[in-house]
Scaffold this active site. Sequence first.
Site, short mmCIF file in Angstrom:
data_model
loop_
_atom_site.label_atom_id
_atom_site.label_comp_id
_atom_site.label_asym_id
_atom_site.label_seq_id
_atom_site.Cartn_x
_atom_site.Cartn_y
_atom_site.Cartn_z
N CYS A 1 65.74 -22.47 66.16
CA CYS A 1 65.76 -21.33 65.26
C CYS A 1 64.40 -21.23 64.56
CB CYS A 1 66.89 -21.46 64.23
SG CYS A 1 66.71 -22.78 63.03
N CYS A 4 63.79 -23.71 61.74
CA CYS A 4 63.54 -25.06 62.28
C CYS A 4 62.10 -25.18 62.76
CB CYS A 4 64.50 -25.37 63.42
SG CYS A 4 66.23 -25.45 62.91
#
Length: 79
Positions: A1, A4
């Site tokens: 993501c 992240c």
Amino acid sequence: CDPCRRLSPMLDAAADVFTNKIKFFKVNVDESPALASNFQIQAIPTVLFFKDGKVADRITGLPAEADLKSRLLMLSSGN
């Protein structure tokens, strides 16, 4: 993501600063669902801070860099 991917370089930089004081590990929850379940990871990214083998603190979501550094400093100082 995306959060992240934004967190990863912050952790890499912190790992350089805290070499020999703190160990850093990255876990992909898609590859380790049992581990994620064990630590009740309900959102990513989640950063767990361990002290003496136990979870001492946690951040869910993308932290501000200053907040991450502050928590790491507290952990490394023994407080």
